[in-house]
Write an enzyme that holds these catalytic residues in place. Structure first.
Site, PDB file in Angstrom:
ATOM      1  N   ASN A   9      43.680  42.073  50.607  1.00  0.00           N
ATOM      2  CA  ASN A   9      42.751  42.217  49.485  1.00  0.00           C
ATOM      3  C   ASN A   9      41.864  40.982  49.461  1.00  0.00           C
ATOM      4  O   ASN A   9      42.287  39.917  49.043  1.00  0.00           O
ATOM      5  CB  ASN A   9      43.558  42.345  48.183  1.00  0.00           C
ATOM      6  CG  ASN A   9      42.672  42.357  46.956  1.00  0.00           C
ATOM      7  OD1 ASN A   9      41.456  42.537  47.067  1.00  0.00           O
ATOM      8  ND2 ASN A   9      43.263  42.165  45.792  1.00  0.00           N
ATOM      9  N   TRP A  10      40.634  41.167  49.924  1.00  0.00           N
ATOM     10  CA  TRP A  10      39.730  40.006  50.037  1.00  0.00           C
ATOM     11  C   TRP A  10      39.125  39.620  48.698  1.00  0.00           C
ATOM     12  O   TRP A  10      38.424  38.620  48.610  1.00  0.00           O
ATOM     13  CB  TRP A  10      38.626  40.303  51.061  1.00  0.00           C
ATOM     14  CG  TRP A  10      39.132  40.406  52.474  1.00  0.00           C
ATOM     15  CD1 TRP A  10      40.448  40.374  52.895  1.00  0.00           C
ATOM     16  CD2 TRP A  10      38.349  40.551  53.662  1.00  0.00           C
ATOM     17  NE1 TRP A  10      40.520  40.494  54.261  1.00  0.00           N
ATOM     18  CE2 TRP A  10      39.244  40.603  54.758  1.00  0.00           C
ATOM     19  CE3 TRP A  10      36.981  40.653  53.908  1.00  0.00           C
ATOM     20  CZ2 TRP A  10      38.807  40.754  56.079  1.00  0.00           C
ATOM     21  CZ3 TRP A  10      36.540  40.796  55.217  1.00  0.00           C
ATOM     22  CH2 TRP A  10      37.450  40.834  56.286  1.00  0.00           C
ATOM     23  N   HIS A  95      44.762  46.982  40.302  1.00  0.00           N
ATOM     24  CA  HIS A  95      45.105  45.571  40.541  1.00  0.00           C
ATOM     25  C   HIS A  95      45.160  44.832  39.205  1.00  0.00           C
ATOM     26  O   HIS A  95      44.377  45.132  38.294  1.00  0.00           O
ATOM     27  CB  HIS A  95      44.059  44.935  41.465  1.00  0.00           C
ATOM     28  CG  HIS A  95      44.490  43.599  41.973  1.00  0.00           C
ATOM     29  ND1 HIS A  95      44.378  42.460  41.218  1.00  0.00           N
ATOM     30  CD2 HIS A  95      45.074  43.226  43.129  1.00  0.00           C
ATOM     31  CE1 HIS A  95      44.855  41.428  41.914  1.00  0.00           C
ATOM     32  NE2 HIS A  95      45.290  41.867  43.080  1.00  0.00           N
ATOM     33  N   GLU A  97      44.067  42.118  38.308  1.00  0.00           N
ATOM     34  CA  GLU A  97      42.794  41.514  37.891  1.00  0.00           C
ATOM     35  C   GLU A  97      41.879  42.556  37.251  1.00  0.00           C
ATOM     36  O   GLU A  97      41.084  42.245  36.376  1.00  0.00           O
ATOM     37  CB  GLU A  97      42.126  40.829  39.108  1.00  0.00           C
ATOM     38  CG  GLU A  97      42.874  39.549  39.461  1.00  0.00           C
ATOM     39  CD  GLU A  97      42.823  39.150  40.924  1.00  0.00           C
ATOM     40  OE1 GLU A  97      41.970  39.640  41.673  1.00  0.00           O
ATOM     41  OE2 GLU A  97      43.690  38.337  41.322  1.00  0.00           O
ATOM     42  N   GLY A 234      46.588  38.633  49.282  1.00  0.00           N
ATOM     43  CA  GLY A 234      45.308  38.118  48.810  1.00  0.00           C
ATOM     44  C   GLY A 234      44.878  36.924  49.651  1.00  0.00           C
ATOM     45  O   GLY A 234      44.333  37.064  50.744  1.00  0.00           O
ATOM     46  N   GLY A 235      45.173  35.730  49.133  1.00  0.00           N
ATOM     47  CA  GLY A 235      44.689  34.483  49.740  1.00  0.00           C
ATOM     48  C   GLY A 235      44.893  34.402  51.247  1.00  0.00           C
ATOM     49  O   GLY A 235      43.959  34.074  51.992  1.00  0.00           O
TER      50      GLY A 235
HETATM   51  C1  PEP Z   1      46.605  40.053  45.374  1.00  0.00           C
HETATM   52  O1  PEP Z   1      45.622  39.668  44.769  1.00  0.00           O
HETATM   53  O2  PEP Z   1      46.777  41.272  45.547  1.00  0.00           O
HETATM   54  C2  PEP Z   1      47.530  39.055  45.892  1.00  0.00           C
HETATM   55  C3  PEP Z   1      48.733  39.442  46.175  1.00  0.00           C
HETATM   56  O3  PEP Z   1      47.055  37.777  45.996  1.00  0.00           O
HETATM   57  P1  PEP Z   1      47.823  36.524  46.659  1.00  0.00           P
HETATM   58  O4  PEP Z   1      48.417  37.003  47.972  1.00  0.00           O
HETATM   59  O5  PEP Z   1      46.795  35.483  46.854  1.00  0.00           O
HETATM   60  O6  PEP Z   1      48.898  36.123  45.705  1.00  0.00           O
END
Ligand code: PEP
Length: 250
Positions: A9-10, A95, A97, A234-235
């Site tokens: 997930n960018w 998500h 967010e 994510g990151g």
């Molecule tokens: C995400 O946003 O779906 C996620 C899991 O982010 P991160 O891996 O950065 O915690």
């Protein structure tokens, strides 16, 4: 058996040239076969380019969000037919967010999910509790409720097109990861809820991904849990080498 999936997930990162650069680095790193499906979710404006840049690779380009309505006066939204017209077959819905920053409710997420499935998109449905809910022991009830509200109106065939991503909100982008046991316990609860509603076959077929600070260093331990079928990342997905190392954990 159910599929293993590692999805990146960018979020709202990477402009056009950065998107192309990251895809090019991923392609360079595809020197072996992975035991999982690979997905990336760049931002809306670059989906078409990303789709074309990944043709004839095992990478599927997916969308981060979609509108529940088909067309019309929805300024700033992107519809299912628009996504499909640029080759998208899968969309992330719910998500945290989207829930927390943009106020997307369980009801809205249920209608987005239904609309996506009705129109032939596959859905990665996200769920997860906040820290207070885990601390007060309400995490299982919270996540089960999210799943019930958004998915229990589906029939079995529709549910077969859904992948669930369990993402404890306290672990997203924080560097804090659920322990492998915490992930396994919740994934087993989710699968039990699916079993009670859709039967054992659907429950066994549904891939349940873990998300929350997955990195090359912790992926293998999390992915070896019996009910964890991959990760929503994510990151670490913004670095081609890290993302492929995570995929290589299978
Ligand atoms: C995400 O946003 O779906 C996620 C899991 O982010 P991160 O891996 O950065 O915690």
């Amino acid at each position: 058996m159910r599929k293993n999936i590692v999805a990146g997930n960018w979020k709202m990162n990477c402009d056009l040239s950065q998107t192309q650069q990251l895809i090019s680095e991923l392609k360079t790193g595809l020197v072996k076969e992975f035991n999982c499906e690979l997905m990336i979710a760049p931002s809306f404006p670059f989906l078409y380019q990303a789709f074309n840049d990944t043709l004839e690779t095992p990478i599927e380009v997916v969308a981060q969000n979609v509108c529940e309505a088909e067309k019309g006066a929805y300024t700033g939204e992107v519809s299912i037919p628009m996504l499909q017209s640029v080759g998208i077959k899968t969309v992330i819905i719910g998500h945290s967010e989207r829930r927390d920053t943009y106020g997307e409710t369980d009801e809205l997420l249920a209608s987005k999910t239904k609309a996506a499935l009705d129109n032939g998109l596959r859905v990665i449905f996200c769920c997860g509790e906040h820290l207070e809910q885990r601390k007060s022991g309400e995490h299982v009830a919270t996540v089960t409720e999210q799943i019930k509200k958004a998915l229990f109106n589906l029939n079995k065939d529709e549910m077969e097109q859904v992948v669930i991503a369990y993402e404890p909100v306290w672990a997203i982008g924080t560097g804090e990861t659920a322990s492998p046991e915490q992930a396994q316990d919740m994934h087993a609860e989710i699968r039990a809820a699916l079993r009670s509603q859709f039967g054992d076959e659907v429950a066994q077929h549904t891939s349940i991904l873990y998300g929350g600070s997955v990195k090359p260093a912790n992926a293998a331990e999390i992915f070896t849990q019996p009910d964890v079928d991959g990760g929503l990342v994510g990151g670490a997905s913004l670095d081609a080498q890290s993302f492929l190392q995570i995929a290589d954990a299978f």
